[in-house]
Design an enzyme around this catalytic site. Structure first.
Site, PDB file in Angstrom:
ATOM      1  NE  ARG A  67      -1.989  -0.102   3.605  1.00 15.27           N
ATOM      2  CZ  ARG A  67      -2.466  -0.564   4.746  1.00 15.27           C
ATOM      3  NH1 ARG A  67      -3.748  -0.439   5.020  1.00 15.27           N
ATOM      4  NH2 ARG A  67      -1.682  -1.130   5.638  1.00 15.27           N
ATOM      5  CG  ASP A 201       0.888 -26.308   9.036  1.00 17.24           C
ATOM      6  OD1 ASP A 201       2.022 -26.013   9.455  1.00 17.24           O
ATOM      7  OD2 ASP A 201      -0.012 -26.721   9.776  1.00 17.24           O
ATOM      8  CG  HIS A 202       5.961 -22.619   8.806  1.00 16.67           C
ATOM      9  ND1 HIS A 202       5.058 -21.972   9.593  1.00 16.67           N
ATOM     10  CD2 HIS A 202       6.980 -22.971   9.618  1.00 16.67           C
ATOM     11  CE1 HIS A 202       5.515 -21.931  10.826  1.00 16.67           C
ATOM     12  NE2 HIS A 202       6.677 -22.527  10.876  1.00 16.67           N
ATOM     13  CG  ASP A 259      -0.083 -19.269  16.971  1.00 14.47           C
ATOM     14  OD1 ASP A 259      -0.206 -18.843  15.808  1.00 14.47           O
ATOM     15  OD2 ASP A 259       0.996 -19.220  17.596  1.00 14.47           O
ATOM     16  CG  HIS A 264       2.258 -25.481  13.297  1.00 14.73           C
ATOM     17  ND1 HIS A 264       2.136 -25.178  11.968  1.00 14.73           N
ATOM     18  CD2 HIS A 264       2.584 -24.314  13.905  1.00 14.73           C
ATOM     19  CE1 HIS A 264       2.382 -23.895  11.784  1.00 14.73           C
ATOM     20  NE2 HIS A 264       2.656 -23.354  12.940  1.00 14.73           N
ATOM     21  CE  LYS A 364       3.600 -17.688  21.126  1.00 11.95           C
ATOM     22  NZ  LYS A 364       4.783 -18.038  20.323  1.00 11.95           N
TER      23      LYS A 364
HETATM   24  P1  NAP Z   1       2.581  -7.187   7.797  1.00 16.15           P
HETATM   25  O1  NAP Z   1       4.018  -7.050   8.128  1.00 16.15           O
HETATM   26  O2  NAP Z   1       1.595  -6.340   8.521  1.00 16.15           O
HETATM   27  O3  NAP Z   1       2.443  -6.939   6.227  1.00 16.15           O
HETATM   28  C1  NAP Z   1       1.215  -6.744   5.594  1.00 16.15           C
HETATM   29  C2  NAP Z   1       1.442  -6.434   4.141  1.00 16.15           C
HETATM   30  O4  NAP Z   1       0.182  -6.222   3.522  1.00 16.15           O
HETATM   31  C3  NAP Z   1       2.262  -5.191   3.873  1.00 16.15           C
HETATM   32  O5  NAP Z   1       2.995  -5.382   2.686  1.00 16.15           O
HETATM   33  C4  NAP Z   1       1.187  -4.125   3.644  1.00 16.15           C
HETATM   34  O6  NAP Z   1       1.614  -3.081   2.810  1.00 16.15           O
HETATM   35  C5  NAP Z   1       0.144  -4.915   2.920  1.00 16.15           C
HETATM   36  N1  NAP Z   1      -1.188  -4.363   3.083  1.00 16.15           N
HETATM   37  C6  NAP Z   1      -1.927  -4.319   4.227  1.00 16.15           C
HETATM   38  N2  NAP Z   1      -3.140  -3.785   3.962  1.00 16.15           N
HETATM   39  C7  NAP Z   1      -3.156  -3.489   2.644  1.00 16.15           C
HETATM   40  C8  NAP Z   1      -4.137  -2.940   1.775  1.00 16.15           C
HETATM   41  N3  NAP Z   1      -5.356  -2.583   2.206  1.00 16.15           N
HETATM   42  N4  NAP Z   1      -3.822  -2.792   0.484  1.00 16.15           N
HETATM   43  C9  NAP Z   1      -2.590  -3.138   0.016  1.00 16.15           C
HETATM   44  N5  NAP Z   1      -1.620  -3.672   0.802  1.00 16.15           N
HETATM   45  C10 NAP Z   1      -1.907  -3.841   2.093  1.00 16.15           C
HETATM   46  O7  NAP Z   1       2.090  -8.700   7.992  1.00 16.15           O
HETATM   47  P2  NAP Z   1       2.971 -10.047   7.971  1.00 16.15           P
HETATM   48  O8  NAP Z   1       3.586 -10.245   9.323  1.00 16.15           O
HETATM   49  O9  NAP Z   1       3.866 -10.025   6.800  1.00 16.15           O
HETATM   50  O10 NAP Z   1       1.857 -11.174   7.854  1.00 16.15           O
HETATM   51  C11 NAP Z   1       1.156 -11.442   6.645  1.00 16.15           C
HETATM   52  C12 NAP Z   1       0.381 -12.732   6.790  1.00 16.15           C
HETATM   53  O11 NAP Z   1       1.278 -13.803   7.016  1.00 16.15           O
HETATM   54  C13 NAP Z   1      -0.593 -12.772   7.957  1.00 16.15           C
HETATM   55  O12 NAP Z   1      -1.700 -13.561   7.588  1.00 16.15           O
HETATM   56  C14 NAP Z   1       0.194 -13.487   9.035  1.00 16.15           C
HETATM   57  O13 NAP Z   1      -0.654 -14.118   9.975  1.00 16.15           O
HETATM   58  C15 NAP Z   1       0.925 -14.495   8.208  1.00 16.15           C
HETATM   59  N6  NAP Z   1       2.163 -14.990   8.812  1.00 16.15           N
HETATM   60  C16 NAP Z   1       3.181 -14.133   9.114  1.00 16.15           C
HETATM   61  C17 NAP Z   1       4.357 -14.634   9.625  1.00 16.15           C
HETATM   62  C18 NAP Z   1       5.527 -13.726   9.911  1.00 16.15           C
HETATM   63  O14 NAP Z   1       6.588 -14.272  10.224  1.00 16.15           O
HETATM   64  N7  NAP Z   1       5.402 -12.416   9.811  1.00 16.15           N
HETATM   65  C19 NAP Z   1       4.505 -15.999   9.855  1.00 16.15           C
HETATM   66  C20 NAP Z   1       3.444 -16.854   9.536  1.00 16.15           C
HETATM   67  C21 NAP Z   1       2.283 -16.331   9.014  1.00 16.15           C
HETATM   68  P3  NAP Z   1       2.222  -1.712   3.429  1.00 16.15           P
HETATM   69  O15 NAP Z   1       3.221  -2.148   4.455  1.00 16.15           O
HETATM   70  O16 NAP Z   1       2.835  -1.075   2.254  1.00 16.15           O
HETATM   71  O17 NAP Z   1       1.073  -1.004   4.039  1.00 16.15           O
END
Ligand code: NAP
Length: 513
Positions: A67, A201-202, A259, A264, A364
């Site tokens: 975004r 599911d990693h 979670d 998992h 945890k």
């Molecule tokens: P995050 O850091 O909050 O990233 C969200 C992404 O989505 C950003 O690129 C953001 O863009 C974009 N975004 C959000 N709202 C938007 C909109 N309305 N239009 C366009 N782009 C939008 O989240 P994340 O930690 O990467 O997690 C993403 C998913 O992966 C979630 O479902 C989470 O549960 C899952 N997950 C994450 C991890 C991890 O290690 N982080 C592990 C397992 C699963 P901008 O930043 O440019 O706004």
């Protein structure tokens, strides 16, 4: 055990395909959430390492969508820095040069139809550069957007019925409960065919989890004892020493049951307990897993307290550091009843396992980080030695260690050298680190590569996710109606004492974490 190189080991193993030989067809990979945390820590490094390992086709482009304002140049710099920080192999300039110009940025809002029109045009431009590509859409975004994005892609002709191979990769969590998971499956399946949907599911991408299937089905000696007659019980543990960090917004509404257990640990359970698949292909393996999940007993609300214990960490010490209670973590309400620990006895009502309980446990802020599967065999039926002579005889136990010390060990009983008949347990061990040279790929590399090849074996199918939710939903409903909350356990401990009682029959006890 002799040390062998992966090259020597591969041909003997019927489950490991020669992935070095297999190249995906030309691809445009679109990462929704390309500027987010998951992309930075896992996906972009996975793309880099696949390129470095020669596992990507020459015609391979990535479009990152976010975004925030940005352009290709800024996205490439962000990708460079993310890879340098998180790639398991670091970042070398030669590989980076082959990737850099293939990374593009597309700015837009997921709720805006214009974004999807622009995306379709961008993909058509990729096709015009040297022929049609397959398309892989990775949703690294909040689950709130899964349905919207899937439908918007379909509305511009990029969903079901697209004229070329098209896949949708979806991160967890998949639903908040059974009802929302069913609704999400409905919504996504209105836009994509099930064969196009790759739910991640990693855990399934981990080497040791895949090795579980090889251990079971490529070793003839295990099958005869892999059943209720020889296995006394099984413990599956995923313990973490960390707290929730800054994830309160997600974690406090999820908890350990959603979670970890729902995905998992249910996956590990089904891989340990399922019947042998006839072939190692997506639907055959997943049919067996679903069959197993269907035979897991569903508890009534009255039974839940006898079979499931939930806990929440209090203050304590972990790794020499004083840590706060869960309810004192940033953005967690003082009166939160969220479970940060779950222990659960699972009964499998089928011919192989009836009467052999499986104990699942996750939490945890426990004493250390470990994920393992421990299969405890029944004691010998008769000891021909006077017990006073030999002391305590522990039954055999096979432990498959998923992390951090990947490997397997089998506990046997051996005589201590000397005049008396004293015995003690000894371990026969296999460790990944010393038995195989070379680095294991990260789970995300394996999963991304499989999706590029169109192989869905390591991804969860709709009916699998639904069965997982059906098992835990009665437990969540019971907890919601209960007046008492989770048992509090000290951070850095083994978990709440109530979990010990769950196991304390016939001399059973939890393995030390
Ligand atoms: P995050 O850091 O909050 O990233 C969200 C992404 O989505 C950003 O690129 C953001 O863009 C974009 N975004 C959000 N709202 C938007 C909109 N309305 N239009 C366009 N782009 C939008 O989240 P994340 O930690 O990467 O997690 C993403 C998913 O992966 C979630 O479902 C989470 O549960 C899952 N997950 C994450 C991890 C991890 O290690 N982080 C592990 C397992 C699963 P901008 O930043 O440019 O706004």
């Amino acid at each position: 055990m002799a040390t062998v190189t992966p090259a020597e080991a591969l041909p003997e193993n019927p489950f490991v395909q020669d992935i070095e030989e297999e190249l995906p067809s030309p691809t445009s990979l679109v990462v929704f959430g390309g500027t987010g945390d998951l992309a930075a820590r896992k996906l972009l490094p996975a793309v880099y390492n696949l390129r470095r390992g020669g596992l990507l086709p020459q015609k391979f482009d990535v479009i990152g969508i976010g975004r925030r304002a940005g352009d290709h140049k800024r996205f490439r710099r962000h990708a460079h820095d993310s890879i340098a920080e998180h790639s398991r192999t670091g970042l070398d300039d030669d590989t980076w040069k082959t990737l850099e110009s293939r990374l593009e940025f597309l700015q837009g809002d997921f709720d805006d139809p214009k974004l999807f029109k622009e995306l379709a045009e961008r993909l058509a431009r990729h096709d015009s550069r040297g022929g049609p590509r397959q398309r892989v859409f990775y949703l690294a975004v909040s689950p709130a957007f899964f349905g919207t994005i899937a439908k918007s892609l379909a509305s511009v002709g990029l969903g079901a019925g697209a004229e070329r191979p098209t896949r949708l990769m979806i991160e967890k969590p998949f639903g908040h409960d059974l009802e929302t998971a069913l609704a999400l499956n409905d919504e996504i399946s209105s836009a994509f065919d099930e064969s196009q949907i790759f739910r991640i599911d990693h855990y399934l991408g981990k080497e040791t989890v895949q090795n579980l299937q090889v251990m079971r089905f490529a070793n003839g000696i295990l099958e005869p004892v892999w059943n209720r007659r020889y296995v006394e019980h099984v413990q599956i543990t995923m313990a973490e020493d960390i707290g929730i960090g800054r994830r309160a917004a997600y974690y406090d509404s999820a908890g350990a049951m959603r979670d970890v257990i729902q995905n998992h640990l249910m996956q590990l359970l089904s891989l340990v307990a399922m019947e042998a698949p006839v072939r190692f292909d997506a639907n055959t393996v997943r049919d067996e897993k679903v069959k197993l999940l269907r035979s897991v007993r569903r508890y009534t609300q009255d039974e839940v307290p006898d079979y499931v214990v939930r806990g929440q960490y209090g203050a304590g010490w972990v790794g020499g550091e004083e840590v706060p209670a869960y309810i004192r973590e940033e953005n967690v309400p003082d009166d939160s009843r969220t479970d940060t620990y779950v222990a659960m006895r699972v009964e499998i009502d089928n011919w192989r396992w009836a009467g052999t309980p499986f104990y699942l446990r996750c939490g945890k802020r426990l004493s250390r980080r470990v994920t393992e599967i421990a299969v405890r065999f029944r004691p010998v039926p008769h000891l021909p030695f006077a017990r006073a002579d030999i002391g305590e005889v522990e039954p055999n136990e096979l432990v498959l260690s998923v992390q951090p010390d990947e490997g397997a060990s089998l506990r046997l009983v051996a005589k201590i050298p000397g005049q008396s008949m004293y015995v003690r347990p000894v371990q026969m061990e296999f460790k990944y680190g010393t038995s195989f040279l070379g680095d294991s790929p990260e789970a995300y590399e394996r999963l991304l590569h499989d999706a590029l090849l169109g192989d869905a074996t390591l991804f969860t199918r709709a009916d699998e996710v639904e069965e997982e939710w059906r098992i835990i939903q009665p437990i969540l409903d019971t907890w919601r109606a209960e007046s008492n909350g989770p048992a509090i356990y000290e951070a850095g401990s083994q978990g709440p004492p109530e979990a010990d009682e769950l196991l304390a029959v016939r001399g059973r006890r939890w393995r030390q974490i």
